[in-house]
Design an enzyme around this catalytic site. Structure first.
Site, short mmCIF file in Angstrom:
data_model
loop_
_atom_site.label_atom_id
_atom_site.label_comp_id
_atom_site.label_asym_id
_atom_site.label_seq_id
_atom_site.Cartn_x
_atom_site.Cartn_y
_atom_site.Cartn_z
N GLY A 1 0.84 -1.20 0.00
CA GLY A 1 0.00 0.00 0.00
C GLY A 1 0.87 1.24 0.00
O GLY A 1 2.02 1.21 -0.43
N ARG B 1 2.67 6.13 3.69
CA ARG B 1 2.23 6.70 4.98
C ARG B 1 1.82 5.56 5.92
O ARG B 1 2.28 5.48 7.06
CB ARG B 1 1.05 7.67 4.75
CG ARG B 1 0.56 8.35 6.02
CD ARG B 1 -0.70 9.17 5.76
NE ARG B 1 -1.84 8.37 5.33
CZ ARG B 1 -2.61 7.65 6.14
NH1 ARG B 1 -2.37 7.65 7.45
NH2 ARG B 1 -3.60 6.93 5.67
N GLY C 1 2.65 2.50 5.44
CA GLY C 1 3.86 1.68 5.59
C GLY C 1 4.63 2.07 6.85
O GLY C 1 5.14 1.21 7.58
N CYS D 1 0.57 -0.06 -9.19
CA CYS D 1 1.77 0.46 -8.51
C CYS D 1 2.96 0.59 -9.43
O CYS D 1 3.78 1.46 -9.26
CB CYS D 1 2.11 -0.43 -7.32
SG CYS D 1 2.42 -2.13 -7.79
N GLU E 1 5.72 -3.27 0.55
CA GLU E 1 5.60 -3.12 -0.91
C GLU E 1 4.87 -1.81 -1.15
O GLU E 1 3.65 -1.74 -1.06
CB GLU E 1 4.81 -4.31 -1.48
CG GLU E 1 5.50 -5.65 -1.32
CD GLU E 1 6.63 -5.86 -2.33
OE1 GLU E 1 6.64 -5.17 -3.37
OE2 GLU E 1 7.51 -6.70 -2.07
P1 NAD Z 1 -5.44 0.93 0.77
O1 NAD Z 1 -6.06 2.24 1.11
O2 NAD Z 1 -6.30 -0.22 0.40
O3 NAD Z 1 -4.50 0.57 2.00
C1 NAD Z 1 -3.75 -0.63 2.03
C2 NAD Z 1 -4.09 -1.39 3.28
O4 NAD Z 1 -3.69 -0.62 4.43
C3 NAD Z 1 -5.55 -1.70 3.44
O5 NAD Z 1 -5.71 -3.06 3.76
C4 NAD Z 1 -6.00 -0.80 4.56
O6 NAD Z 1 -7.02 -1.36 5.35
C5 NAD Z 1 -4.74 -0.62 5.37
N1 NAD Z 1 -4.72 0.64 6.10
C6 NAD Z 1 -5.18 1.84 5.67
N2 NAD Z 1 -4.99 2.79 6.61
C7 NAD Z 1 -4.41 2.17 7.67
C8 NAD Z 1 -3.95 2.61 8.95
N3 NAD Z 1 -4.08 3.87 9.34
N4 NAD Z 1 -3.40 1.70 9.76
C9 NAD Z 1 -3.26 0.42 9.37
N5 NAD Z 1 -3.67 -0.05 8.18
C10 NAD Z 1 -4.25 0.81 7.34
O7 NAD Z 1 -4.43 1.08 -0.45
P2 NAD Z 1 -3.51 2.32 -0.82
O8 NAD Z 1 -2.49 2.53 0.21
O9 NAD Z 1 -4.32 3.47 -1.31
O10 NAD Z 1 -2.80 1.67 -2.09
C11 NAD Z 1 -2.24 2.46 -3.05
C12 NAD Z 1 -0.74 2.61 -2.80
O11 NAD Z 1 -0.16 1.32 -2.73
C13 NAD Z 1 -0.02 3.31 -3.91
O12 NAD Z 1 0.98 4.11 -3.36
C14 NAD Z 1 0.60 2.17 -4.69
O13 NAD Z 1 1.73 2.52 -5.44
C15 NAD Z 1 0.93 1.22 -3.61
N6 NAD Z 1 0.97 -0.13 -4.14
C16 NAD Z 1 2.14 -0.81 -4.13
C17 NAD Z 1 2.20 -2.07 -4.65
C18 NAD Z 1 3.45 -2.88 -4.66
O14 NAD Z 1 3.38 -4.07 -4.95
N7 NAD Z 1 4.60 -2.33 -4.36
C19 NAD Z 1 1.04 -2.65 -5.18
C20 NAD Z 1 -0.13 -1.92 -5.16
C21 NAD Z 1 -0.16 -0.67 -4.63
#
Ligand code: NAD
Length: 460
Positions: free
Chosen positions: A187, A190, A192, A243, A209
């Site tokens: 995801g 932030r 992360g 991503c 990731e």
């Molecule tokens: P998202 O909003 O679905 O969040 C990812 C996960 O984090 C979810 O399961 C969510 O429930 C959890 N989450 C959200 N807020 C949280 C918090 N405060 N505390 C704990 N957990 C929490 O997805 P996203 O972050 O919008 O995804 C998009 C981002 O992910 C982009 O930056 C994209 O580049 C990156 N991404 C990376 C990869 C990779 O393989 N490297 C793949 C897909 C997406």
């Protein structure tokens, strides 16, 4: 069951040895594969509901992707789990040394919404293959897919060792308070950082990731039409919510002048004159993302697209040219179907921009010059480099998939997944006789000193 009880139950199964036998691991992978083929219609419907994802694209990038990963790992797992012999230095001979892969315990996998099947299940394949119990947390922002996975997974996998917890920030926060043996998070950076902080009290290893702006550099040694079609495919798949999608293009004015119309033609070739009516073009996941993306359109000159509809969350494949580096669209990861072309004076400036920013998840270069390719490889750092093709590297199971710096830490896919979800235990076996070690035990006499120094000289 409370979350703590769920994690406890998984841990008991792990401690009881349920997940360790190779036969159990292979059976889980086979069951997951069955789920993805027998129930593909349900999952495809869910992806259509969440992201208007075309079922063919769902096969390529979600279900079929995971099936390939299962097949790749299944065929090789027995070999990967064999102890790996390593050389023993002369001073310790006779002895045998080997590396033994052992499972870590209970693994938490947290997935995002953009490839909600692939990005949840591909890590799970690795975690199960490595012999762990797994807790899966799908993204609440792809609710139909989350619900489908929560319903199907317990039907197919061993519920003693595999559990799904649905939910958003509140549930994930509570989950992160539990003790895990590895956390695998995909995801944004932030969250992360939140995951990394939550891992500190128990010293839990993590894989992050993440994303970021993945640049493309195009020079005048390649056919702009061919490059444009590849770039448009990688960019506008899943409406740019990928991503590893090309984020922006760096090119000289002369290259941009040929590339921009070629990109417009490529969009028409892929999605027709009105992509709003194409069954192959996705939609933006929610209003928040839609509003953010439409706020990025006001930069440079629009070559194609720029049209949007808030009701259906349609945002046309958009190409902007002559975009200045300080435009808002260059300030953040775009993560949508907006493709800016930023003019540069040449390779030096392009490398300066790439190396001067956060390390990207992927970097794409369209050039037939070996010198250009070599300079890109040695003068920039990124999770991956694609020469001549975006995004496809992640389908090569033998390549580690992951970021570096701001785009993440750790990697997976194929054997790298097994490595990520295992501890590589060092094992040294030396028989008590003959006791060659005596030669280095105290008391240290002059003769021993001479012997040790001579030995070290010989070994160095
Ligand atoms: P998202 O909003 O679905 O969040 C990812 C996960 O984090 C979810 O399961 C969510 O429930 C959890 N989450 C959200 N807020 C949280 C918090 N405060 N505390 C704990 N957990 C929490 O997805 P996203 O972050 O919008 O995804 C998009 C981002 O992910 C982009 O930056 C994209 O580049 C990156 N991404 C990376 C990869 C990779 O393989 N490297 C793949 C897909 C997406």
């Amino acid at each position: 069951m409370t979350l703590a009880q769920t994690v406890d139950a998984l841990r008991r199964s792990f401690d009881a040895g349920t997940t360790k036998p190779l036969a159990w691991r292979l059976a889980q992978l086979a069951a997951l594969r069955r789920m993805l083929t027998e129930r593909s219609a349900e999952l495809e419907d869910a992806l259509l509901a969440d992201l208007a994802k075309n079922p063919t694209e769902s096969q390529v990038a979600e279900l079929g992707f995971v099936v390939s990963e299962i097949d790749h790992i299944t065929r090789r797992l027995r070999r990967w789990l064999k102890p790996r012999r390593v050389t023993v230095p002369g001073a310790i001979l006779p002895a045998r040394a080997s590396i033994v892969r052992e499972p870590l315990g209970v693994v938490l996998v947290i997935a995002p919404w953009n490839y909600p099947v692939q990005l949840l299940l591909a890590p799970v394949v690795g975690a199960l293959a490595a012999g762990n119990a797994v807790l899966l947390k799908p993204s609440e922002l792809a609710p139909a897919t989350s619900a489908a996975l929560a319903r199907l997974i317990p039907e197919y996998l061993d519920t003693r060792a595999v559990a799904v917890v649905e939910g958003g920030v509140e549930q994930t926060t509570e989950l992160l308070e539990q003790r895990f043996d590895h956390i695998f998070y995909t995801g944004n950076a932030r969250v992360g950082r939140i995951v990394a902080a939550a891992a500190v009290p128990n010293l839990t290893p993590i894989t992050l990731e993440l994303g970021g702006k993945s640049p493309v550099y195009v020079d005048d040694t390649v056919d702009p039409e061919a490059a444009a079609l590849r770039i448009a495919w990688g960019k506008f798949m899943n409406a740019g919510q990928t991503c590893v999608a090309p984020d922006y293009i760096l090119a000289t004015q002369a290259v941009a002048a040929r590339l921009a119309p070629a990109l417009a033609a490529a969009v028409r070739e892929l999605y027709g004159d009105d992509p709003a009516t194409s069954p192959d073009y996705g939609r933006i996941v929610n209003d928040r993302q839609f509003d953010r993306l439409t706020g990025l359109l006001d930069a440079g000159t629009t070559i194609i697209g720029g049209v949007s509809d808030p009701v259906t969350r349609y945002l046309a494949p958009t190409v902007l040219t002559d975009v200045p580096r300080d435009a808002a669209v260059m300030g953040e990861e775009i993560f949508g179907p907006v493709l800016p072309i930023v003019p540069v004076s040449g390779l030096d400036e392009a490398i300066g921009i790439i190396a001067g920013g956060d390390k990207p998840l992927a970097l794409y270069v369209f050039s037939s010059s070996r010198r250009v390719r070599r300079r890109i490889l040695t003068e920039t750092s990124s999770g991956a480099v694609g020469f001549g093709v975006p995004a496809a590297h992640l389908a090569v199971a033998g390549l580690p998939f992951g970021g570096v710096g701001e785009s993440g830490m750790g990697a997976y896919h194929g054997e790298n997944s097994v490595r990520t979800f295992s501890h590589e235990k060092a094992v040294l076996t030396k028989s008590l006789k003959p006791d060659t070690m005596r030669l280095i035990y105290p008391p240290y006499t002059e003769a021993k000193d001479r012997f040790v120094r001579g030995l070290l000289r010989k070994l160095s």
